[in-house]
Design a protein around this motif. Structure first.
Motif, PDB file in Angstrom:
ATOM      1  N   ASP A  19      -3.257   8.244  -2.154  1.00 13.18           N
ATOM      2  CA  ASP A  19      -2.972   7.092  -1.321  1.00 13.18           C
ATOM      3  C   ASP A  19      -3.623   5.879  -1.972  1.00 13.18           C
ATOM      4  O   ASP A  19      -4.719   5.963  -2.528  1.00 13.18           O
ATOM      5  CB  ASP A  19      -3.541   7.306   0.082  1.00 13.18           C
ATOM      6  CG  ASP A  19      -2.829   8.425   0.831  1.00 13.18           C
ATOM      7  OD1 ASP A  19      -1.594   8.378   0.909  1.00 13.18           O
ATOM      8  OD2 ASP A  19      -3.511   9.333   1.338  1.00 13.18           O
TER       9      ASP A  19
ATOM     10  N   SER B   6      -5.816  12.736  -1.851  1.00  9.66           N
ATOM     11  CA  SER B   6      -4.869  13.179  -0.840  1.00  9.66           C
ATOM     12  C   SER B   6      -4.455  14.610  -1.145  1.00  9.66           C
ATOM     13  O   SER B   6      -4.965  15.224  -2.068  1.00  9.66           O
ATOM     14  CB  SER B   6      -3.666  12.240  -0.796  1.00  9.66           C
ATOM     15  OG  SER B   6      -3.142  12.026  -2.074  1.00  9.66           O
TER      16      SER B   6
ATOM     17  N   ILE C   9       0.792   4.712   1.622  1.00  6.39           N
ATOM     18  CA  ILE C   9       0.077   5.413   2.685  1.00  6.39           C
ATOM     19  C   ILE C   9       0.916   6.598   3.146  1.00  6.39           C
ATOM     20  O   ILE C   9       2.004   6.415   3.687  1.00  6.39           O
ATOM     21  CB  ILE C   9      -0.198   4.473   3.881  1.00  6.39           C
ATOM     22  CG1 ILE C   9      -0.974   3.235   3.426  1.00  6.39           C
ATOM     23  CG2 ILE C   9      -0.934   5.206   4.991  1.00  6.39           C
ATOM     24  CD1 ILE C   9      -1.067   2.155   4.467  1.00  6.39           C
ATOM     25  N   ASP C  10       0.412   7.798   2.933  1.00  2.81           N
ATOM     26  CA  ASP C  10       1.133   9.010   3.347  1.00  2.81           C
ATOM     27  C   ASP C  10       2.582   9.006   2.894  1.00  2.81           C
ATOM     28  O   ASP C  10       3.503   9.155   3.693  1.00  2.81           O
ATOM     29  CB  ASP C  10       1.062   9.197   4.869  1.00  2.81           C
ATOM     30  CG  ASP C  10      -0.247   9.796   5.330  1.00  2.81           C
ATOM     31  OD1 ASP C  10      -0.952  10.387   4.502  1.00  2.81           O
ATOM     32  OD2 ASP C  10      -0.542   9.688   6.529  1.00  2.81           O
ATOM     33  N   ARG C  11       2.787   8.773   1.605  1.00  4.19           N
ATOM     34  CA  ARG C  11       4.124   8.793   0.982  1.00  4.19           C
ATOM     35  C   ARG C  11       5.041   7.668   1.458  1.00  4.19           C
ATOM     36  O   ARG C  11       6.251   7.750   1.319  1.00  4.19           O
ATOM     37  CB  ARG C  11       4.815  10.129   1.209  1.00  4.19           C
ATOM     38  CG  ARG C  11       4.150  11.298   0.568  1.00  4.19           C
ATOM     39  CD  ARG C  11       5.008  12.542   0.737  1.00  4.19           C
ATOM     40  NE  ARG C  11       4.293  13.689   0.281  1.00  4.19           N
ATOM     41  CZ  ARG C  11       3.791  14.616   1.089  1.00  4.19           C
ATOM     42  NH1 ARG C  11       3.956  14.528   2.366  1.00  4.19           N
ATOM     43  NH2 ARG C  11       3.136  15.631   0.584  1.00  4.19           N
TER      44      ARG C  11
ATOM     45  N   GLU D 109       0.845  -1.183   0.000  1.00  5.50           N
ATOM     46  CA  GLU D 109       0.000   0.000   0.000  1.00  5.50           C
ATOM     47  C   GLU D 109       0.885   1.239   0.000  1.00  5.50           C
ATOM     48  O   GLU D 109       2.000   1.211   0.518  1.00  5.50           O
ATOM     49  CB  GLU D 109      -0.893   0.023   1.245  1.00  5.50           C
ATOM     50  CG  GLU D 109      -1.797  -1.196   1.368  1.00  5.50           C
ATOM     51  CD  GLU D 109      -2.483  -1.266   2.713  1.00  5.50           C
ATOM     52  OE1 GLU D 109      -3.653  -0.849   2.787  1.00  5.50           O
ATOM     53  OE2 GLU D 109      -1.852  -1.737   3.684  1.00  5.50           O
TER      54      GLU D 109
ATOM     55  N   CYS E 150      -5.967   8.643   5.865  1.00  2.27           N
ATOM     56  CA  CYS E 150      -6.140   8.438   4.420  1.00  2.27           C
ATOM     57  C   CYS E 150      -7.615   8.276   4.067  1.00  2.27           C
ATOM     58  O   CYS E 150      -8.109   8.888   3.114  1.00  2.27           O
ATOM     59  CB  CYS E 150      -5.380   7.198   3.956  1.00  2.27           C
ATOM     60  SG  CYS E 150      -3.606   7.377   3.917  1.00  2.27           S
TER      61      CYS E 150
ATOM     62  N   LYS F 133      -3.773   5.082   8.157  1.00  6.06           N
ATOM     63  CA  LYS F 133      -4.894   4.649   7.306  1.00  6.06           C
ATOM     64  C   LYS F 133      -6.169   5.409   7.649  1.00  6.06           C
ATOM     65  O   LYS F 133      -6.955   5.744   6.764  1.00  6.06           O
ATOM     66  CB  LYS F 133      -5.115   3.146   7.440  1.00  6.06           C
ATOM     67  CG  LYS F 133      -4.178   2.327   6.604  1.00  6.06           C
ATOM     68  CD  LYS F 133      -4.643   0.893   6.580  1.00  6.06           C
ATOM     69  CE  LYS F 133      -3.947   0.119   5.504  1.00  6.06           C
ATOM     70  NZ  LYS F 133      -4.468  -1.250   5.409  1.00  6.06           N
TER      71      LYS F 133
END
Length: 192
Positions: free
Chosen positions: A85, A78, A33-35, A31, A134, A131
Motif C-alpha cells: 500500500d 501488505s 489503498i487495498d488495491r 494513493e 493499511c 487506511k
C-alpha cells in the motif's frame, strides 16, 4: 519489479506499476489503498485547522522531540497477494533524533514512524477503515483519526495483523491521552 521478456507482469505488479507512473493534477494526491487507486483533492480550511492544532501540540508538549512531515508518502507492508500500500497521511510523526524525513525518498518505509494523523475528507470511509487497516498491516504504532462528520477523535494503537486492538475515542472538546513517546493529553477544544 519489471518483468523480463519471459515473465509477464502479474495483475498486482501491473497495478503497482501503473500507480507509480500516475500523474495527478497539481495539489491532488494519489494513493494505492487495498488495491484501489484513490485520488483526493486539496484539503479545505477546516481540515487544515485540525492539522495545525495537532502539530502545534505535539511539537510543544511531547515528551520526546518530534519531527513531522505533511503529506509524506509511506510504503506499507501488505498481504502477499497485493502490492505494498502506498498511502499519504495528512501528518507523519517520528522522533527528531532519527532525522527520518531528511534523507527519505518520495515513498519511504514506515519502520520508525511514531504516529500518523488523518482528518476525514471527501472519502471519510477510506480514512475510517481502509487506511486504518493499511497502517495496522504496516505496523504503524499509532493512528490518530479526526472524524469531522462524527465530531470524534480516535487513537488506534496496538496493531495486530490488519487492524488495531485499542481504539480510545473522545468527542470534540474532551482531551485524548497520547502514550509515549508523546505522553500528553491532546486537547480538542479548538476542534469545536
Amino acid at each position: 519489479m519489471t518483468a523480463t521478456a519471459h515473465e509477464p507482469l502479474t495483475q498486482e505488479e501491473d497495478l503497482l506499476e501503473g500507480f507509480l507512473a500516475l500523474e495527478t493534477p497539481e495539489g491532488f494526491r494519489a494513493e494505492l489503498i487495498d488495491r484501489e487507486i484513490v485520488v483526493t483533492p486539496p484539503p479545505d480550511g477546516e481540515h487544515e485547522h485540525y492539522i495545525s492544532r495537532i502539530v502545534r501540540q505535539v511539537l510543544r508538549r511531547s515528551e520526546t522531540d518530534m519531527d513531522f512531515s505533511g503529506n509524506k508518502g509511506l510504503m506499507l507492508k501488505s498481504g502477499e497477494a497485493c502490492p505494498k500500500d502506498h498511502v499519504i497521511p495528512d501528518v507523519t510523526f517520528a522522533p527528531l533524533e532519527l532525522g527520518l524525513f531528511r534523507t527519505a525518498d518520495s515513498w519511504m518505509p514506515c519502520d520508525e514512524v511514531a504516529m500518523v494523523v488523518e482528518v476525514t475528507s471527501t472519502k471519510p470511509q477510506t480514512d475510517r477503515v481502509a487506511k486504518r487497516r493499511c497502517h495496522a498491516r504496516g505496523g504503524v504504532p499509532l493512528y490518530l483519526l479526526v472524524d469531522r462528520e462524527d465530531s470524534m477523535v480516535t487513537l488506534f494503537s496496538d496493531p495486530d495483523k490488519d487492524d488495531y486492538r485499542r481504539l480510545p475515542k473522545r468527542v470534540f472538546g474532551d482531551p485524548l491521552p497520547l502514550p509515549e513517546p508523546f505522553a500528553f493529553s491532546l486537547e480538542t477544544k479548538d476542534f469545536l
